[in-house]
Design a protein around this motif. Structure first.
Motif, PDB file in Angstrom:
ATOM      1  N   TYR A  27       0.651  -1.265   0.148  1.00  0.00           N
ATOM      2  CA  TYR A  27      -0.035  -0.168  -0.108  1.00  0.00           C
ATOM      3  C   TYR A  27       0.899   1.252   0.103  1.00  0.00           C
ATOM      4  O   TYR A  27       0.689   2.301  -0.732  1.00  0.00           O
ATOM      5  N   GLU A  31       0.733   3.972  -2.887  1.00  0.00           N
ATOM      6  CA  GLU A  31       0.520   5.262  -2.476  1.00  0.00           C
ATOM      7  C   GLU A  31       1.539   6.331  -2.861  1.00  0.00           C
ATOM      8  O   GLU A  31       1.297   7.729  -3.417  1.00  0.00           O
ATOM      9  N   GLU A  34       0.776   6.975  -6.498  1.00  0.00           N
ATOM     10  CA  GLU A  34      -0.303   7.792  -6.974  1.00  0.00           C
ATOM     11  C   GLU A  34       0.054   9.034  -6.461  1.00  0.00           C
ATOM     12  O   GLU A  34      -0.245  10.172  -7.277  1.00  0.00           O
TER      13      GLU A  34
END
Length: 186
Positions: A27, A31, A34
């Motif tokens: 994750y 992230e 992103e």
């Protein structure tokens, strides 16, 4: 596309980690891509900034195995954590295997001594019953009682020493892992 390749590589390298924990590890990297892409940076630049997925996977796996060894204190988990820490660099072999082997050897020698002390009265009693000893039975009995007591006390002490060695080895591996990663704080 680079984002997917990086994350897929990292995911496959972490396949030994249970799915839930692996997704938590991935994750942060998802992230990172992103947020970086939202700031207008290229995926290639972001992947280069993160580094080699093989190195990242080894570090994440070592952290996971060390935390597992902390929560589930078994010899198997300890050795997995040791080997994961060693895999981070060849330099670690000297600084982890040597001290761990010395501690383990000392611990095993003390365990064997406590077992020998506990079982030695059998030999003393057997030798006195067979007539190989010139001592009196009372003397043999009290020597046997002393040896059994010493062996049992030492065995109980070895249980606590074993727990402390486990804790000590785990702390040493974590310290060594921080040194390899270059972390300054403990």
């Amino acid at each position: 596309m680079i984002n997917n390749e990086f994350l897929e590589t990292l995911n496959s390298l972490l396949s030994r980690v249970p799915e839930k924990e692996r997704q938590e590890m991935l994750y942060d990297y998802q992230e990172h891509f992103e947020i970086g892409c939202a700031d207008g940076r290229s995926e290639k630049e972001l992947a280069e900034e993160l580094g080699d997925p093989n190195v990242i996977a080894r570090e994440l796996l070592a952290d996971y195995l060390i935390s597992k060894a902390e929560t589930d204190q078994t010899a198997t988990n300890m050795f997995r954590a040791i080997f994961a820490a060693i895999s981070l660099s060849f330099f670690n072999i000297v600084f982890i295997v040597g001290p761990v082997a010395a501690l383990l050897g000392t611990y095993l020698a003390l365990c064997v001594t406590s077992i020998a002390l506990t079982l030695s009265p059998l030999g003393i009693i057997a030798s006195s019953l067979m007539g190989y000893s010139t001592e009196t039975f009372a003397f043999s009995f009290f020597v046997s009682l002393t040896l059994v007591s010493s062996g049992l006390l030492m065995s109980i002490g070895m249980i606590y020493v074993g727990k402390y060695f486990y804790y000590l080895i785990l702390r040493y591996i974590k310290f060594n892992l921080r040194m390899v990663k270059g972390d300054k704080a403990g």
